[in-house]
Motif scaffolding. Structure first.
Motif, PDB file in Angstrom:
ATOM      1  N   MET A  86       7.431  18.576  39.561  1.00 48.41           N
ATOM      2  CA  MET A  86       8.629  19.155  39.000  1.00 48.41           C
ATOM      3  C   MET A  86       8.718  20.608  39.453  1.00 48.41           C
ATOM      4  SD  MET A  86       9.922  19.285  35.030  1.00 48.41           S
ATOM      5  CE  MET A  86       9.204  17.711  34.753  1.00 48.41           C
ATOM      6  N   THR A  87       9.893  21.017  39.720  1.00 48.16           N
ATOM      7  CA  THR A  87      10.114  22.368  40.222  1.00 48.16           C
ATOM      8  C   THR A  87       9.862  23.419  39.149  1.00 48.16           C
ATOM      9  OG1 THR A  87      11.678  23.787  41.377  1.00 48.16           O
ATOM     10  CG2 THR A  87      12.592  22.346  39.701  1.00 48.16           C
ATOM     11  N   GLU A  88       9.360  24.541  39.584  1.00 49.09           N
ATOM     12  CA  GLU A  88       9.136  25.647  38.649  1.00 49.09           C
ATOM     13  C   GLU A  88      10.317  26.607  38.638  1.00 49.09           C
ATOM     14  OE1 GLU A  88       5.347  27.527  38.871  1.00 49.09           O
ATOM     15  OE2 GLU A  88       4.337  25.637  39.250  1.00 49.09           O
ATOM     16  N   ASP A  89      11.164  26.549  39.656  1.00 53.03           N
ATOM     17  CA  ASP A  89      12.333  27.424  39.757  1.00 53.03           C
ATOM     18  C   ASP A  89      13.526  26.708  39.133  1.00 53.03           C
ATOM     19  OD1 ASP A  89      14.254  29.275  40.394  1.00 53.03           O
ATOM     20  OD2 ASP A  89      14.150  28.952  42.559  1.00 53.03           O
ATOM     21  N   ILE A  90      13.568  26.689  37.803  1.00 50.68           N
ATOM     22  CA  ILE A  90      14.579  25.890  37.120  1.00 50.68           C
ATOM     23  C   ILE A  90      16.001  26.378  37.360  1.00 50.68           C
ATOM     24  CG2 ILE A  90      12.984  25.086  35.350  1.00 50.68           C
ATOM     25  CD1 ILE A  90      14.332  27.043  33.417  1.00 50.68           C
ATOM     26  N   GLU A  91      16.177  27.631  37.687  1.00 51.35           N
ATOM     27  CA  GLU A  91      17.517  28.143  37.941  1.00 51.35           C
ATOM     28  C   GLU A  91      18.121  27.558  39.209  1.00 51.35           C
ATOM     29  OE1 GLU A  91      18.159  32.326  37.515  1.00 51.35           O
ATOM     30  OE2 GLU A  91      16.644  32.475  35.950  1.00 51.35           O
ATOM     31  N   HIS A  92      17.273  27.122  40.133  1.00 51.08           N
ATOM     32  CA  HIS A  92      17.765  26.575  41.394  1.00 51.08           C
ATOM     33  C   HIS A  92      17.433  25.096  41.546  1.00 51.08           C
ATOM     34  CE1 HIS A  92      17.497  30.948  42.063  1.00 51.08           C
ATOM     35  NE2 HIS A  92      18.690  30.730  42.573  1.00 51.08           N
ATOM     36  N   ALA A  93      17.056  24.471  40.456  1.00 53.00           N
ATOM     37  CA  ALA A  93      16.732  23.045  40.459  1.00 53.00           C
ATOM     38  C   ALA A  93      18.011  22.225  40.325  1.00 53.00           C
ATOM     39  CB  ALA A  93      15.795  22.731  39.296  1.00 53.00           C
ATOM     40  N   TYR A  94      17.847  20.924  40.414  1.00 51.41           N
ATOM     41  CA  TYR A  94      18.958  19.997  40.208  1.00 51.41           C
ATOM     42  C   TYR A  94      18.889  19.464  38.786  1.00 51.41           C
ATOM     43  CZ  TYR A  94      19.674  20.164  45.206  1.00 51.41           C
ATOM     44  OH  TYR A  94      19.918  20.605  46.478  1.00 51.41           O
ATOM     45  N   GLY A 118      16.816  17.412  33.003  1.00 52.13           N
ATOM     46  CA  GLY A 118      16.098  17.868  34.194  1.00 52.13           C
ATOM     47  C   GLY A 118      15.061  18.881  33.795  1.00 52.13           C
ATOM     48  N   PRO A 119      14.572  19.611  34.703  1.00 48.31           N
ATOM     49  CA  PRO A 119      15.010  19.796  36.096  1.00 48.31           C
ATOM     50  C   PRO A 119      14.417  18.749  37.033  1.00 48.31           C
ATOM     51  CG  PRO A 119      13.215  21.288  35.649  1.00 48.31           C
ATOM     52  CD  PRO A 119      13.499  20.549  34.365  1.00 48.31           C
ATOM     53  N   PHE A 120      15.085  18.572  38.178  1.00 47.52           N
ATOM     54  CA  PHE A 120      14.642  17.686  39.238  1.00 47.52           C
ATOM     55  C   PHE A 120      14.506  18.488  40.522  1.00 47.52           C
ATOM     56  CE2 PHE A 120      16.906  15.094  36.186  1.00 47.52           C
ATOM     57  CZ  PHE A 120      16.035  14.033  35.998  1.00 47.52           C
ATOM     58  N   ASP A 121      13.564  18.081  41.366  1.00 53.91           N
ATOM     59  CA  ASP A 121      13.323  18.784  42.627  1.00 53.91           C
ATOM     60  C   ASP A 121      14.404  18.522  43.664  1.00 53.91           C
ATOM     61  OD1 ASP A 121      10.946  19.994  41.779  1.00 53.91           O
ATOM     62  OD2 ASP A 121       9.775  18.240  42.352  1.00 53.91           O
ATOM     63  N   THR A 122      15.018  17.344  43.610  1.00 52.74           N
ATOM     64  CA  THR A 122      16.002  16.974  44.621  1.00 52.74           C
ATOM     65  C   THR A 122      17.262  16.428  43.970  1.00 52.74           C
ATOM     66  OG1 THR A 122      15.241  14.688  44.804  1.00 52.74           O
ATOM     67  CG2 THR A 122      14.159  16.329  46.248  1.00 52.74           C
TER      68      THR A 122
END
Length: 61
Positions: free
Chosen positions: A1-9, A31-35
């Protein structure tokens, strides 16, 4: 899972649309989702998790 939630999907439960970034209120987002593709399958993932949790809970009884 992405750590940059502001730029996640994110999947917007109200609109049924995938969003990139924190565009809608948190109550509407999953979410967040990576893609984008992963976010597009958010409902399937939620369903799978619910079924797994229900099975785990049933086995504990």
């Amino acid at each position: 899972m992405t750590e940059d939630i502001e730029h996640a999907y994110w999947y917007n439960m109200r609109t049924g649309q995938v969003e990139h970034g924190l565009l809608s209120p948190s109550a509407d987002r999953v979410g967040p989702f990576d893609t984008r593709e992963a976010a597009e399958h958010a409902l399937e993932k939620l369903r799978e998790n619910s079924e797994r949790w229900a099975a785990e809970e049933a086995s504990e009884d």
